[in-house]
Motif scaffolding. Structure first.
Motif, PDB file in Angstrom:
ATOM      1  N   THR A   6       0.821  -1.209   0.000  1.00 48.82           N
ATOM      2  CA  THR A   6       0.000   0.000   0.000  1.00 48.82           C
ATOM      3  C   THR A   6       0.853   1.256   0.000  1.00 48.82           C
ATOM      4  OG1 THR A   6      -0.165  -0.033   2.400  1.00 48.82           O
ATOM      5  CG2 THR A   6      -1.932  -1.117   1.156  1.00 48.82           C
ATOM      6  N   THR A   7       2.009   1.191  -0.636  1.00 46.84           N
ATOM      7  CA  THR A   7       2.852   2.381  -0.671  1.00 46.84           C
ATOM      8  C   THR A   7       2.253   3.420  -1.583  1.00 46.84           C
ATOM      9  OG1 THR A   7       4.168   1.496  -2.474  1.00 46.84           O
ATOM     10  CG2 THR A   7       4.961   1.050  -0.226  1.00 46.84           C
ATOM     11  N   TYR A  21      -3.542   5.192  -1.489  1.00 48.83           N
ATOM     12  CA  TYR A  21      -2.860   6.430  -1.142  1.00 48.83           C
ATOM     13  C   TYR A  21      -3.148   6.912   0.267  1.00 48.83           C
ATOM     14  CZ  TYR A  21      -1.459   6.759  -5.934  1.00 48.83           C
ATOM     15  OH  TYR A  21      -0.899   6.510  -7.146  1.00 48.83           O
ATOM     16  N   ILE A  22      -4.074   6.271   0.946  1.00 50.49           N
ATOM     17  CA  ILE A  22      -4.348   6.667   2.324  1.00 50.49           C
ATOM     18  C   ILE A  22      -3.273   6.063   3.209  1.00 50.49           C
ATOM     19  CG2 ILE A  22      -5.960   6.553   4.255  1.00 50.49           C
ATOM     20  CD1 ILE A  22      -8.232   6.502   2.252  1.00 50.49           C
ATOM     21  N   ALA A  23      -2.396   6.911   3.702  1.00 48.07           N
ATOM     22  CA  ALA A  23      -1.304   6.458   4.560  1.00 48.07           C
ATOM     23  C   ALA A  23      -1.854   5.967   5.893  1.00 48.07           C
ATOM     24  CB  ALA A  23      -0.324   7.610   4.784  1.00 48.07           C
ATOM     25  N   ASN A  24      -1.105   5.085   6.542  1.00 47.98           N
ATOM     26  CA  ASN A  24      -1.582   4.509   7.801  1.00 47.98           C
ATOM     27  C   ASN A  24      -1.909   5.574   8.839  1.00 47.98           C
ATOM     28  OD1 ASN A  24      -1.681   1.826   7.076  1.00 47.98           O
ATOM     29  ND2 ASN A  24       0.440   1.453   7.640  1.00 47.98           N
ATOM     30  N   TYR A  30      -8.705   9.144   9.998  1.00 50.45           N
ATOM     31  CA  TYR A  30     -10.042   9.031   9.410  1.00 50.45           C
ATOM     32  C   TYR A  30     -10.906   8.061  10.211  1.00 50.45           C
ATOM     33  CZ  TYR A  30      -8.349  11.458   5.225  1.00 50.45           C
ATOM     34  OH  TYR A  30      -7.840  12.378   4.349  1.00 50.45           O
ATOM     35  N   LEU A  31     -10.327   6.942  10.597  1.00 50.54           N
ATOM     36  CA  LEU A  31     -11.097   5.955  11.368  1.00 50.54           C
ATOM     37  C   LEU A  31     -11.510   6.515  12.723  1.00 50.54           C
ATOM     38  CD1 LEU A  31      -9.155   2.693  10.473  1.00 50.54           C
ATOM     39  CD2 LEU A  31     -11.478   3.325   9.781  1.00 50.54           C
ATOM     40  N   LYS A  32     -10.622   7.275  13.348  1.00 51.06           N
ATOM     41  CA  LYS A  32     -10.953   7.896  14.632  1.00 51.06           C
ATOM     42  C   LYS A  32     -12.100   8.886  14.457  1.00 51.06           C
ATOM     43  CE  LYS A  32      -7.450   8.892  17.205  1.00 51.06           C
ATOM     44  NZ  LYS A  32      -6.270   9.540  17.814  1.00 51.06           N
ATOM     45  N   ASP A  77      -8.742  16.326  -0.311  1.00 49.31           N
ATOM     46  CA  ASP A  77      -7.402  16.903  -0.326  1.00 49.31           C
ATOM     47  C   ASP A  77      -6.359  15.822  -0.593  1.00 49.31           C
ATOM     48  OD1 ASP A  77      -5.558  19.137   0.076  1.00 49.31           O
ATOM     49  OD2 ASP A  77      -4.983  18.067   1.910  1.00 49.31           O
ATOM     50  N   GLU A  78      -6.518  14.689   0.062  1.00 52.67           N
ATOM     51  CA  GLU A  78      -5.578  13.584  -0.122  1.00 52.67           C
ATOM     52  C   GLU A  78      -5.662  13.047  -1.564  1.00 52.67           C
ATOM     53  OE1 GLU A  78      -4.003   9.810   2.413  1.00 52.67           O
ATOM     54  OE2 GLU A  78      -5.452  11.171   3.258  1.00 52.67           O
ATOM     55  N   HIS A  79      -6.868  12.944  -2.081  1.00 50.53           N
ATOM     56  CA  HIS A  79      -7.048  12.476  -3.455  1.00 50.53           C
ATOM     57  C   HIS A  79      -6.360  13.431  -4.429  1.00 50.53           C
ATOM     58  CE1 HIS A  79      -8.900  10.620  -6.929  1.00 50.53           C
ATOM     59  NE2 HIS A  79      -9.379  11.800  -7.300  1.00 50.53           N
TER      60      HIS A  79
END
Length: 112
Positions: A6-7, A21-24, A30-32, A77-79
């Protein structure tokens, strides 16, 4: 590259719905946020069940709406920063596709 890789260095294949592209760290954030929003939804349900004052319920609906909008803007923004930029660097039809996706997403957010 394996399916579990998932790099952010390798873009997803065209036509797939990979979200690599969603970094850990960002994923955890996001999950929080989503868990908090889920708690807000349960709280709203309780408020309605308990027939609390309408204005208080509306205030909580507004807070939940803002939380969802914040999450959506972060994802957008991440996208833009990763998917759209990488596609634009590579050029070709995928770049146009990613720009259209982003534009459509912005349009949906503005309408909501």
């Amino acid at each position: 590259m394996t399916k579990t890789d998932t790099t952010a260095d390798a873009p997803p294949q065209a036509g797939t719905s990979q979200h690599s592209y969603i970094a850990n760290q960002t994923k955890d954030t996001y999950l929080k946020r989503l868990r908090r929003i889920e708690g807000q939804a349960r709280g709203l349900q309780r408020m309605v069940e308990e027939e609390q004052y309408c204005i208080d319920i509306l205030t909580q609906v507004s807070a939940m709406t803002k939380a969802l909008q914040g999450l959506a803007l972060g994802l957008l923004d991440e996208h833009m920063a990763h998917c759209v930029v990488n596609a634009a660097r590579q050029g070709g039809p995928e770049a146009d596709e990613k720009l259209k996706e982003a534009s459509d997403a912005i349009s949906r957010l503005v309408r909501s």
